[in-house]
Enzyme design. Sequence first.
Site, PDB file in Angstrom:
ATOM      1  N   CYS A 113       5.325 -12.180 -22.995  1.00  0.00           N
ATOM      2  CA  CYS A 113       4.209 -11.326 -23.396  1.00  0.00           C
ATOM      3  C   CYS A 113       4.487  -9.925 -22.864  1.00  0.00           C
ATOM      4  O   CYS A 113       5.363  -9.734 -22.037  1.00  0.00           O
ATOM      5  CB  CYS A 113       2.906 -11.805 -22.762  1.00  0.00           C
ATOM      6  SG  CYS A 113       2.505 -13.497 -23.162  1.00  0.00           S
ATOM      7  N   ARG A 139       7.844  -8.068 -27.397  1.00  0.00           N
ATOM      8  CA  ARG A 139       7.742  -9.203 -26.475  1.00  0.00           C
ATOM      9  C   ARG A 139       6.738 -10.252 -26.943  1.00  0.00           C
ATOM     10  O   ARG A 139       6.627 -11.320 -26.349  1.00  0.00           O
ATOM     11  CB  ARG A 139       7.338  -8.717 -25.075  1.00  0.00           C
ATOM     12  CG  ARG A 139       8.293  -7.724 -24.472  1.00  0.00           C
ATOM     13  CD  ARG A 139       7.820  -7.297 -23.122  1.00  0.00           C
ATOM     14  NE  ARG A 139       7.737  -8.424 -22.206  1.00  0.00           N
ATOM     15  CZ  ARG A 139       8.749  -8.921 -21.532  1.00  0.00           C
ATOM     16  NH1 ARG A 139       9.943  -8.379 -21.658  1.00  0.00           N
ATOM     17  NH2 ARG A 139       8.590  -9.946 -20.736  1.00  0.00           N
ATOM     18  N   TRP A 173       2.321 -13.607 -26.564  1.00  0.00           N
ATOM     19  CA  TRP A 173       3.170 -14.572 -27.279  1.00  0.00           C
ATOM     20  C   TRP A 173       2.735 -15.918 -26.727  1.00  0.00           C
ATOM     21  O   TRP A 173       3.015 -16.259 -25.591  1.00  0.00           O
ATOM     22  CB  TRP A 173       4.645 -14.306 -26.983  1.00  0.00           C
ATOM     23  CG  TRP A 173       5.577 -15.333 -27.545  1.00  0.00           C
ATOM     24  CD1 TRP A 173       6.087 -16.421 -26.905  1.00  0.00           C
ATOM     25  CD2 TRP A 173       6.121 -15.365 -28.862  1.00  0.00           C
ATOM     26  NE1 TRP A 173       6.905 -17.123 -27.744  1.00  0.00           N
ATOM     27  CE2 TRP A 173       6.953 -16.505 -28.945  1.00  0.00           C
ATOM     28  CE3 TRP A 173       5.990 -14.553 -29.986  1.00  0.00           C
ATOM     29  CZ2 TRP A 173       7.642 -16.834 -30.110  1.00  0.00           C
ATOM     30  CZ3 TRP A 173       6.685 -14.893 -31.133  1.00  0.00           C
ATOM     31  CH2 TRP A 173       7.501 -16.018 -31.192  1.00  0.00           C
ATOM     32  N   ASN A 191       2.127 -13.064 -17.889  1.00  0.00           N
ATOM     33  CA  ASN A 191       3.275 -13.396 -18.736  1.00  0.00           C
ATOM     34  C   ASN A 191       4.032 -14.483 -18.000  1.00  0.00           C
ATOM     35  O   ASN A 191       4.444 -14.273 -16.860  1.00  0.00           O
ATOM     36  CB  ASN A 191       4.152 -12.138 -18.908  1.00  0.00           C
ATOM     37  CG  ASN A 191       5.503 -12.460 -19.508  1.00  0.00           C
ATOM     38  OD1 ASN A 191       5.616 -13.383 -20.309  1.00  0.00           O
ATOM     39  ND2 ASN A 191       6.518 -11.705 -19.131  1.00  0.00           N
ATOM     40  N   GLY A 192       4.188 -15.649 -18.630  1.00  0.00           N
ATOM     41  CA  GLY A 192       4.900 -16.734 -17.972  1.00  0.00           C
ATOM     42  C   GLY A 192       4.208 -18.064 -18.234  1.00  0.00           C
ATOM     43  O   GLY A 192       3.386 -18.180 -19.140  1.00  0.00           O
ATOM     44  N   GLU A 247      27.730 -25.130 -34.452  1.00  0.00           N
ATOM     45  CA  GLU A 247      26.878 -23.992 -34.127  1.00  0.00           C
ATOM     46  C   GLU A 247      27.722 -22.740 -33.845  1.00  0.00           C
ATOM     47  O   GLU A 247      27.366 -21.631 -34.264  1.00  0.00           O
ATOM     48  CB  GLU A 247      25.971 -24.343 -32.938  1.00  0.00           C
ATOM     49  CG  GLU A 247      25.068 -23.231 -32.444  1.00  0.00           C
ATOM     50  CD  GLU A 247      24.133 -22.614 -33.484  1.00  0.00           C
ATOM     51  OE1 GLU A 247      23.991 -23.165 -34.587  1.00  0.00           O
ATOM     52  OE2 GLU A 247      23.562 -21.552 -33.183  1.00  0.00           O
ATOM     53  N   LYS A 249      27.446 -19.193 -36.018  1.00  0.00           N
ATOM     54  CA  LYS A 249      27.258 -17.849 -35.446  1.00  0.00           C
ATOM     55  C   LYS A 249      28.309 -16.897 -36.034  1.00  0.00           C
ATOM     56  O   LYS A 249      27.992 -15.801 -36.459  1.00  0.00           O
ATOM     57  CB  LYS A 249      27.390 -17.851 -33.919  1.00  0.00           C
ATOM     58  CG  LYS A 249      26.283 -18.509 -33.141  1.00  0.00           C
ATOM     59  CD  LYS A 249      24.935 -17.858 -33.244  1.00  0.00           C
ATOM     60  CE  LYS A 249      24.113 -18.238 -34.403  1.00  0.00           C
ATOM     61  NZ  LYS A 249      23.309 -19.323 -34.565  1.00  0.00           N
ATOM     62  N   GLU A 291      27.709 -16.248 -39.847  1.00  0.00           N
ATOM     63  CA  GLU A 291      26.508 -15.454 -40.126  1.00  0.00           C
ATOM     64  C   GLU A 291      26.697 -13.973 -39.877  1.00  0.00           C
ATOM     65  O   GLU A 291      26.223 -13.159 -40.644  1.00  0.00           O
ATOM     66  CB  GLU A 291      25.370 -15.893 -39.170  1.00  0.00           C
ATOM     67  CG  GLU A 291      24.598 -17.074 -39.583  1.00  0.00           C
ATOM     68  CD  GLU A 291      23.441 -17.300 -38.614  1.00  0.00           C
ATOM     69  OE1 GLU A 291      22.305 -17.310 -39.073  1.00  0.00           O
ATOM     70  OE2 GLU A 291      23.677 -17.478 -37.397  1.00  0.00           O
ATOM     71  N   HIS A 332      41.397 -35.967 -42.083  1.00  0.00           N
ATOM     72  CA  HIS A 332      41.081 -36.578 -43.379  1.00  0.00           C
ATOM     73  C   HIS A 332      40.896 -35.522 -44.462  1.00  0.00           C
ATOM     74  O   HIS A 332      40.167 -35.751 -45.429  1.00  0.00           O
ATOM     75  CB  HIS A 332      39.828 -37.451 -43.260  1.00  0.00           C
ATOM     76  CG  HIS A 332      40.026 -38.594 -42.305  1.00  0.00           C
ATOM     77  ND1 HIS A 332      40.771 -39.707 -42.623  1.00  0.00           N
ATOM     78  CD2 HIS A 332      39.616 -38.778 -41.025  1.00  0.00           C
ATOM     79  CE1 HIS A 332      40.805 -40.527 -41.589  1.00  0.00           C
ATOM     80  NE2 HIS A 332      40.107 -39.983 -40.593  1.00  0.00           N
ATOM     81  N   LYS A 348      15.151 -13.915 -40.705  1.00  0.00           N
ATOM     82  CA  LYS A 348      14.918 -14.677 -39.471  1.00  0.00           C
ATOM     83  C   LYS A 348      14.233 -16.007 -39.791  1.00  0.00           C
ATOM     84  O   LYS A 348      14.532 -17.031 -39.205  1.00  0.00           O
ATOM     85  CB  LYS A 348      14.057 -13.832 -38.514  1.00  0.00           C
ATOM     86  CG  LYS A 348      13.815 -14.478 -37.163  1.00  0.00           C
ATOM     87  CD  LYS A 348      15.090 -14.517 -36.345  1.00  0.00           C
ATOM     88  CE  LYS A 348      14.957 -15.341 -35.088  1.00  0.00           C
ATOM     89  NZ  LYS A 348      16.266 -15.823 -34.605  1.00  0.00           N
TER      90      LYS A 348
HETATM   91  C1  AGP Z   1      20.383 -19.351 -37.236  1.00  0.00           C
HETATM   92  O1  AGP Z   1      21.206 -18.428 -36.622  1.00  0.00           O
HETATM   93  C2  AGP Z   1      19.780 -18.955 -38.505  1.00  0.00           C
HETATM   94  N1  AGP Z   1      19.200 -17.700 -38.466  1.00  0.00           N
HETATM   95  C3  AGP Z   1      19.078 -20.035 -39.294  1.00  0.00           C
HETATM   96  O2  AGP Z   1      20.043 -20.994 -39.580  1.00  0.00           O
HETATM   97  C4  AGP Z   1      17.850 -20.739 -38.670  1.00  0.00           C
HETATM   98  O3  AGP Z   1      18.251 -21.504 -37.577  1.00  0.00           O
HETATM   99  C5  AGP Z   1      17.175 -21.611 -39.740  1.00  0.00           C
HETATM  100  O4  AGP Z   1      16.732 -20.808 -40.797  1.00  0.00           O
HETATM  101  C6  AGP Z   1      16.049 -22.456 -39.197  1.00  0.00           C
HETATM  102  O5  AGP Z   1      14.990 -21.702 -38.705  1.00  0.00           O
HETATM  103  P1  AGP Z   1      13.825 -22.350 -37.832  1.00  0.00           P
HETATM  104  O6  AGP Z   1      14.443 -22.866 -36.596  1.00  0.00           O
HETATM  105  O7  AGP Z   1      12.864 -21.233 -37.623  1.00  0.00           O
HETATM  106  O8  AGP Z   1      13.236 -23.455 -38.663  1.00  0.00           O
END
Ligand code: AGP
Length: 607
Positions: free
Chosen positions: A2, A28, A75, A101-102, A479, A483, A486, A502, A602
């Site tokens: 927050c 925040r 938040w 905040n916490g 993962e 990264k 993306e 395979h 996002k």
């Molecule tokens: C991750 O780096 C991405 N931006 C994307 O894959 C994200 O994880 C996905 O859209 C899921 O979002 P959520 O966790 O808000 O459901």
Amino acid sequence: MCGIFGCILREGQAVKLINDGLKRLEYRGYDSTGVAIINNNQMEVRKDKGRIEEVITSLRILDMPGKIGVGHTRWATHGAPAMENAHPHTDESDSIAVIHNGVIENYLELKDEMIEKGHIFKSRTDTEVLAHLLEEEMKTDIGLQGAMLRVLRRIKGSYAFVVLSTYEPDKIYCARNESPLVLGVSENGTFCASDVPALLPYTNQVNYLRNGEMAVLSLEGYKIVKISDGSEVERPTQEITWSPEMAEKQGYTHYMLKEIHEQPTSLRNGLRLQERYLELLTQFLDRGKEVFLVAAGTSFHSCLAGSYLFSKLARLTTFPVVSSEFMERYGSTVGIDSIILTVSQSGETYDTLKAIDHARMRASTVLGVTNTVGSTLTRVARAYLIQQSGPEIGVAATKTFTSQVMVLSQMALKLAKTRGKLSQDELDEYDQKLHMIPDWVEETITKNEERIKQLAEENMNEELFVFLGRGISSATALEGRLKLLEITYVPSLAYPAGESKHGPISIIEEGVTCVFVCPRGETHSHIIGSIMEMKSRGAKILSICEEGDEDIKRLSDKVVEMPKGIPEELSPIVYITPLQLFAYHLAVLKGLDPDMPRNLAKSVTVP
Ligand code: AGP
């Protein structure tokens, strides 16, 4: 996470500066806003659900007179975004206003104690308990400073607290444990804020409050005391040379880098789950006939790691599935005995919510792990856990991945205990290691960042990367690859290492970079075989391995060495960090903006 801003002025209205300060802290958190002002010894609080601009305008906050006040942008961590849960929280006589905040870990027991003493609570937050505890202490003649110290010594958890009270209407009290709070003094007054950007218009000479410290602010400046014994602390101020834009990112060039570096803190917060809800979720998991782990993107990779954790620790079979495939794959078979554990940072991902709708229609039990209190997920799930990462602004998920795996690890351990699948010694050892993870992540970042930057420079012109791992490390590899893909747009593959022969092995030729994730553990000897397969076909080997792992080092062209002693089951939380940094530095070297990668959002709230 927050945002907090407080000020005591010689001239002018406090609300004007609070409004500006909160706007600079909006990154925040932004689900509710509130202000407390003292004018002529009278306290006035105005607060509501909504972003700063909305609430300031609708409640006419700028009309509040007074030279001393505090403000908060929230938040949510406990209690959905709502007027009654917005800060400041007050005691019953409205003489004490508290913002925070916490996360207070022991608030339920303290709240029960206060309720027994006759206090009536107005919110569902953990914060409000502080106002009641202070009110109770003020019934003695200990004074506000004494009351603050007594109460703070009873609070467990993370906090930056700011307290305004008509008992001492010309002072602001604040305290810190693990949540940031910065103090500053200008010719016109004294200030406190969660972060430097809010103070920069008034001063660039600041003092960061440290863990276990309380400060008393007045027009004369501030006094810092240790919470443990009340002794005074003398510390010189620090000069801030950042530009306002850099200050918003705490000196980091991008939010993504800031969020990678925030992981030790977000993981410490992720260890403070509400026991009661952890218990509830694991009871549901234990009772289900079948358990599906449903999520998208990075959250799906957390589920994948979770499926290994549930299997290895709690001996529970789970079915991880990407949200968009859930209905086609299991839609006609799920039913009343099925458990759907959904994981979503935002709690708003369309595909995940669609899967939830379907599961609810088939009378399945929906559970959730999310970062966003008040999101759709928290409204439709039977029970949920908040992962406590704080807001994540960079589009590429980093700290939210590690927090999710941290939450799933705790669920798996709790379930292992309930089902009697691990001995008490084993449980204690895992618990001890889990608590070491934030430090391991910190050590990994501090020791390796320069080296990783250098590796990114050396790999700047690569046209293909292949990420490989075995067992739970296949989730880390996936993962790590997501990264890179993306934010650098470099084509890359990720596979469970054993599966690579395979098919994917056909693309390996002289000079292709293979990134191997190789923690110590059951899969170690197998990963050595996989490295040899790739090496013999000319691949360049970049390995993430334990410090002093000579077997891996001998076979690799380059290595990043990780702290010793991390159990393989918990390794994704630590081993992902070099891969996050690698993707970040490669993107920056390529002149790309890692915070806003092309074509991505996002939160994906469309089909
Ligand atoms: C991750 O780096 C991405 N931006 C994307 O894959 C994200 O994880 C996905 O859209 C899921 O979002 P959520 O966790 O808000 O459901």
